[in-house]
Write a protein that holds these residues in place. Structure first.
Motif, short mmCIF file in Angstrom:
data_model
loop_
_atom_site.label_atom_id
_atom_site.label_comp_id
_atom_site.label_asym_id
_atom_site.label_seq_id
_atom_site.Cartn_x
_atom_site.Cartn_y
_atom_site.Cartn_z
N PHE A 52 -55.26 8.00 -4.54
CA PHE A 52 -55.94 9.00 -5.28
C PHE A 52 -56.04 10.12 -4.78
O PHE A 52 -55.52 10.39 -3.39
CB PHE A 52 -57.65 8.62 -5.15
CG PHE A 52 -57.86 7.33 -5.84
CD1 PHE A 52 -58.06 7.38 -7.21
CD2 PHE A 52 -58.49 6.08 -5.18
CE1 PHE A 52 -58.41 5.97 -7.86
CE2 PHE A 52 -58.72 5.03 -5.77
CZ PHE A 52 -58.59 4.89 -7.33
N ARG A 53 -56.31 11.26 -5.23
CA ARG A 53 -56.45 12.62 -4.90
C ARG A 53 -57.79 13.19 -5.82
O ARG A 53 -58.15 12.69 -6.82
CB ARG A 53 -55.35 13.60 -5.33
CG ARG A 53 -54.10 13.59 -4.34
CD ARG A 53 -52.98 14.22 -4.78
NE ARG A 53 -51.87 14.35 -3.97
CZ ARG A 53 -50.67 13.38 -3.86
NH1 ARG A 53 -50.97 12.34 -4.52
NH2 ARG A 53 -50.05 13.61 -3.01
N GLY A 72 -64.58 15.97 -7.06
CA GLY A 72 -65.03 14.58 -6.32
C GLY A 72 -64.23 13.55 -7.41
O GLY A 72 -64.65 12.35 -7.09
N THR A 73 -63.89 14.08 -8.47
CA THR A 73 -63.42 12.77 -9.45
C THR A 73 -61.87 11.96 -8.82
O THR A 73 -61.14 12.74 -8.33
CB THR A 73 -62.67 13.31 -10.57
OG1 THR A 73 -64.09 14.02 -11.39
CG2 THR A 73 -62.19 12.39 -11.66
N PRO A 74 -61.62 10.93 -8.84
CA PRO A 74 -60.69 10.30 -8.56
C PRO A 74 -59.48 10.37 -9.35
O PRO A 74 -59.80 9.94 -10.56
CB PRO A 74 -60.97 8.71 -8.18
CG PRO A 74 -62.13 8.67 -9.35
CD PRO A 74 -62.72 9.67 -9.25
N VAL A 75 -58.45 10.89 -8.95
CA VAL A 75 -57.39 11.26 -9.68
C VAL A 75 -56.05 10.26 -9.48
O VAL A 75 -55.66 10.19 -8.13
CB VAL A 75 -56.95 12.71 -9.89
CG1 VAL A 75 -56.08 12.83 -10.73
CG2 VAL A 75 -58.14 13.48 -10.07
N LEU A 76 -55.42 9.84 -10.35
CA LEU A 76 -54.02 9.16 -10.63
C LEU A 76 -53.11 10.11 -10.76
O LEU A 76 -52.98 10.77 -11.67
CB LEU A 76 -54.27 8.10 -11.43
CG LEU A 76 -55.31 7.06 -11.24
CD1 LEU A 76 -55.09 5.99 -12.70
CD2 LEU A 76 -55.27 6.08 -10.04
N ALA A 77 -52.03 9.82 -9.81
CA ALA A 77 -50.77 10.65 -9.86
C ALA A 77 -50.11 9.80 -10.94
O ALA A 77 -49.36 8.65 -10.52
CB ALA A 77 -50.05 10.95 -8.57
N GLY A 78 -49.50 10.32 -12.13
CA GLY A 78 -48.95 9.40 -13.01
C GLY A 78 -47.40 9.64 -12.96
O GLY A 78 -46.87 10.33 -13.97
N TYR A 79 -46.87 9.01 -12.06
CA TYR A 79 -45.28 9.27 -11.81
C TYR A 79 -44.42 8.70 -12.95
O TYR A 79 -43.61 9.49 -13.36
CB TYR A 79 -44.93 8.67 -10.82
CG TYR A 79 -45.50 9.32 -9.30
CD1 TYR A 79 -45.24 10.76 -8.94
CD2 TYR A 79 -46.49 8.57 -8.66
CE1 TYR A 79 -45.83 11.28 -7.92
CE2 TYR A 79 -47.03 9.32 -7.36
CZ TYR A 79 -46.84 10.51 -7.18
OH TYR A 79 -47.43 11.11 -5.86
N SER A 80 -44.79 7.68 -13.50
CA SER A 80 -44.02 6.98 -14.60
C SER A 80 -44.06 7.90 -15.80
O SER A 80 -43.25 8.15 -16.59
CB SER A 80 -44.42 5.67 -14.81
OG SER A 80 -45.59 5.40 -15.35
#
Length: 401
Positions: A287-288, A304-312
């Motif tokens: 998360f970031r 403060g939001t949990p963020v996903l790094a969408g690599y695909s």
């Protein structure tokens, strides 16, 4: 997000058509965001107002995230991927000693030897199975797992157990008790490894990290030591395992691309880079957290939001890769620009090692078995039960030599 995982590309395309940043619902009805577009993700990964430390995870700090939440380890494990600023630089400097250009170059001969041994066994196993063998289990897994365990000073007998626990930790569809048990067991195994290395130090990363802890200065706390070992093991083999698996699948589905590289009209390194772009080994990485309300590509991501790094998703973003972004093409104009190994201060330390392992593995595999093909149609292969890892759980192939 579907906890069962599956192939992400169709869903990614639908999300990308709506924008580069999207709200998502994580397991347990936890609200989050995903950054999907290439340029937006590149900006986000290097943004000075984005952190990795769990103290910035608002819901976690408010007590809203229970023990056993399947993604909790990604947020709370102590190590490079959850550290910021000076702590991150300290931990990265310690671990980077095992991944210098010189150290990686020295591993080439060992990787080539292990690859040759695995290919011999692969042929024997296939012969005993009527010509069919699970390439993932018997080749794509033991190569990177063996190399990373050798780097860490972990005995070979623990490799299968560590891989099983790694799978449990990155899974997003398991229950709280199972998730907590996997984490406890991983800590127990790695604590035993650390105790063994402390008693009998060797020329390995674990011994070096223990020495740094005892010498002071850039010392590691006990939780940081175990957390760092966990992260290096998981990241050091799961991603390369998926990379090799996905590259073989891509080449078998695009035989004209295989012909290009076999006839030296393209390089095996081109196959690796295009696979990283087209079918990233990691789909969404947690998360970031923005340290303030952050506007990205016109969308506000609350502090403060949990963020996903969408690599695909970023790998197939038409805005960055053209209208043919969903086409596998190892001769792609300008090379395969991608973010699959990260960007900014958290760029993957093991990138050179992963690239070398995958390049050697693919080149030697198809030199030994040039007509290798899938024994099961690609769309029937069982997928990872996770939206973090992006690959299949088995890869049945038919060998010919």
């Amino acid at each position: 997000m579907d906890p069962a995982g599956g192939c992400p590309h169709a869903a990614n395309a639908r999300l990308l058509a709506q924008g580069a940043v999207a709200p998502v619902v994580l397991p347990g009805e936890v609200e989050g965001m995903a950054v999907l577009g290439h340029e937006a993700l590149k900006e986000f990964l290097a943004h000075p107002d984005v952190a990795k430390g769990a103290r910035h995870f608002a819901a976690l700090q408010a007590g809203e995230i229970p023990d056993g939440w399947p993604l909790k380890t990604f947020a709370t494990v102590q190590g490079m991927t959850t550290a910021d600023d000076a702590d991150h630089r300290r931990l990265r400097a310690l671990v980077s000693k095992a991944f210098t250009a010189r150290r990686v170059a020295e591993l080439r001969q060992r990787i080539e030897a292990v690859t040759a041994q695995l290919l011999d066994r692969l042929g024997e196993t296939a012969a005993a199975g009527g010509g069919v063998v699970d390439l993932r289990a018997h080749f794509a897994l033991p190569l990177p797992m063996g190399v990373i365990c050798e780097l860490l000073g972990v005995e070979a007998g623990l490799q299968d157990r560590l891989h099983h626990l790694s799978n449990q930790i990155v899974a997003t569809d398991i229950g709280p008790e199972q998730a907590m048990a996997a984490n406890r067991e991983m800590v127990e195994v790695l604590s035993a490894v650390a105790a063994s290395r402390a008693k009998s130090p060797g020329d390995d990363l674990t011994s070096a990290l223990i020495a740094a802890r005892e010498e002071g200065g850039d010392r590691l706390g006990p939780h940081e030591l175990i957390g760092t070992l966990m992260l290096v093991i998981i990241a050091g083999h799961e991603t390369t395992l998926n990379l090799i698996t996905n590259a073989v699948r891509a080449l078998c589905a695009h035989r004209e691309q295989l012909v290009l590289v076999q006839s030296c009209k393209a390089a095996w390194a081109d196959v690796v880079e295009e696979t990283l772009r087209w079918d990233s080994p990691v789909s969404f990485f947690p998360f970031r957290y923005p340290t303030r309300d952050l506007t990205l590509d016109g969308t506000v991501i609350p502090k403060g939001t949990p963020v996903l790094a969408g690599y695909s998703a970023a790998g197939r973003d038409p805005a960055a890769h053209g209208e043919d972004a969903d086409r596998f093409d190892i001769t792609r104009s300008g090379g395969a620009r991608h973010l699959s190994l990260g960007h900014g201060p958290h760029y993957c330390l093991g990138a050179p090692l992963a690239r070398m392992e995958a390049t050697i593995a693919l080149e030697r595999l198809f030199a030994r078995f040039p007509d290798l093909d899938l024994a099961t149609p690609d769309d029937e292969l069982p997928r990872h039960a996770s939206f973090v890892g992006n690959s299949v759980r088995e890869l049945a192939v038919r060998l010919t030599s």
